[in-house]
Design a protein around this motif. Structure first.
Motif, PDB file in Angstrom:
ATOM      1  N   VAL A 108      13.810 -13.029  33.929  1.00 27.99           N
ATOM      2  CA  VAL A 108      14.227 -12.352  32.697  1.00 27.99           C
ATOM      3  C   VAL A 108      15.662 -12.651  32.399  1.00 27.99           C
ATOM      4  O   VAL A 108      16.494 -12.771  33.207  1.00 27.99           O
ATOM      5  CB  VAL A 108      14.002 -10.824  32.828  1.00 27.99           C
ATOM      6  CG1 VAL A 108      14.476 -10.129  31.570  1.00 27.99           C
ATOM      7  CG2 VAL A 108      12.570 -10.533  33.080  1.00 27.99           C
ATOM      8  N   LEU A 143      15.475 -12.394  24.831  1.00 30.02           N
ATOM      9  CA  LEU A 143      14.861 -11.712  25.970  1.00 30.02           C
ATOM     10  C   LEU A 143      13.378 -12.023  26.072  1.00 30.02           C
ATOM     11  O   LEU A 143      12.860 -12.297  27.155  1.00 30.02           O
ATOM     12  CB  LEU A 143      15.052 -10.198  25.843  1.00 30.02           C
ATOM     13  CG  LEU A 143      16.354  -9.621  26.356  1.00 30.02           C
ATOM     14  CD1 LEU A 143      16.439  -8.144  25.996  1.00 30.02           C
ATOM     15  CD2 LEU A 143      16.480  -9.815  27.842  1.00 30.02           C
ATOM     16  N   VAL A 160      12.052  -4.350  24.563  1.00 30.21           N
ATOM     17  CA  VAL A 160      13.277  -4.565  25.343  1.00 30.21           C
ATOM     18  C   VAL A 160      13.288  -3.650  26.559  1.00 30.21           C
ATOM     19  O   VAL A 160      13.618  -4.081  27.680  1.00 30.21           O
ATOM     20  CB  VAL A 160      14.527  -4.349  24.466  1.00 30.21           C
ATOM     21  CG1 VAL A 160      15.787  -4.315  25.310  1.00 30.21           C
ATOM     22  CG2 VAL A 160      14.631  -5.433  23.418  1.00 30.21           C
TER      23      VAL A 160
END
Length: 159
Positions: A159, A99, A144
C-alpha cells in the motif's frame, strides 16, 4: 472531443501516453530506480550513494509538470477558457486514486477510471432519484479508511 455526446477529449489520450512514459521512467531506468529507492527509504539511499536531494527535486518537478499538463488539457480540451473553480479538489482525488492504484501507473489508470465512474454515477443518481452526490465522497473516504486499515492491521507492504 473524442466521443461527441460525452466530455471525453484528447487529454485522456495524453494521460495514457504520460502514464506509459512514467512507467518506462520508473521501472525501466536507473533514475526511476533511484527515485523509488529515495521514496521508500531516504537513509538507505544516502548510504547507497544516491543523491537524495536531486532525485526529490526531479520527482517534484516531474509531478508538477504532469499536473500542469493535466490542467492545460482540461482547459484546452473541455472548457476552452480558464474559469473559476476549475479544480474542485482534484488534488485530494489524486491521493485517493494513488492509494487505490498502489502507486503503479497501470493500476492508477484503472483506479482513476473507477473514481471517475463513481463521481459521474453519483451525479446521475442525484438527477434521477435525488440521492446526494456526497455519497461518492463518503464511498471514497471509506475506501481510504479500508486501505489504511488493511496496511495497519494486516501489515501489507504493497500500500
Amino acid at each position: 472531443m473524442l466521443l461527441l455526446p460525452t466530455r471525453l477529449h484528447a487529454g485522456f489520450l495524453l494521460a495514457l501516453i504520460c502514464a506509459i512514459l512514467v512507467y518506462l521512467l520508473m521501472f525501466r531506468t536507473s533514475t526511476g530506480f533511484c527515485m523509488r529507492a529515495v521514496g521508500l527509504n531516504k537513509r538507505a539511499s544516502v548510504c547507497s550513494g544516491i543523491s537524495v536531494r536531486s532525485h526529490m527535486v526531479f520527482s517534484a518537478l516531474l509531478s508538477g509538470g504532469l499536473a500542469g499538463l493535466a490542467g492545460v488539457s482540461e482547459i484546452a480540451g473541455l472548457h476552452h477558457r480558464l474559469i473559476e473553480g476549475i479544480s474542485p479538489s482534484y488534488g485530494y482525488l489524486a491521493i485517493v486514486v494513488s492509494l487505490l492504484g498502489k502507486n503503479h501507473p497501470f493500476w492508477i489508470i484503472l483506479s482513476s477510471l473507477g473514481i471517475a465512474a463513481l463521481q459521474v454515477g453519483s451525479m446521475a443518481m442525484q438527477r434521477s432519484s435525488g440521492v446526494p452526490t456526497s455519497i461518492a465522497s463518503i464511498i471514497m473516504g471509506l475506501l481510504v479508511i479500508m486501505i489504511l486499515a488493511r496496511k495497519q492491521f494486516f501489515g501489507c507492504k504493497d500500500v
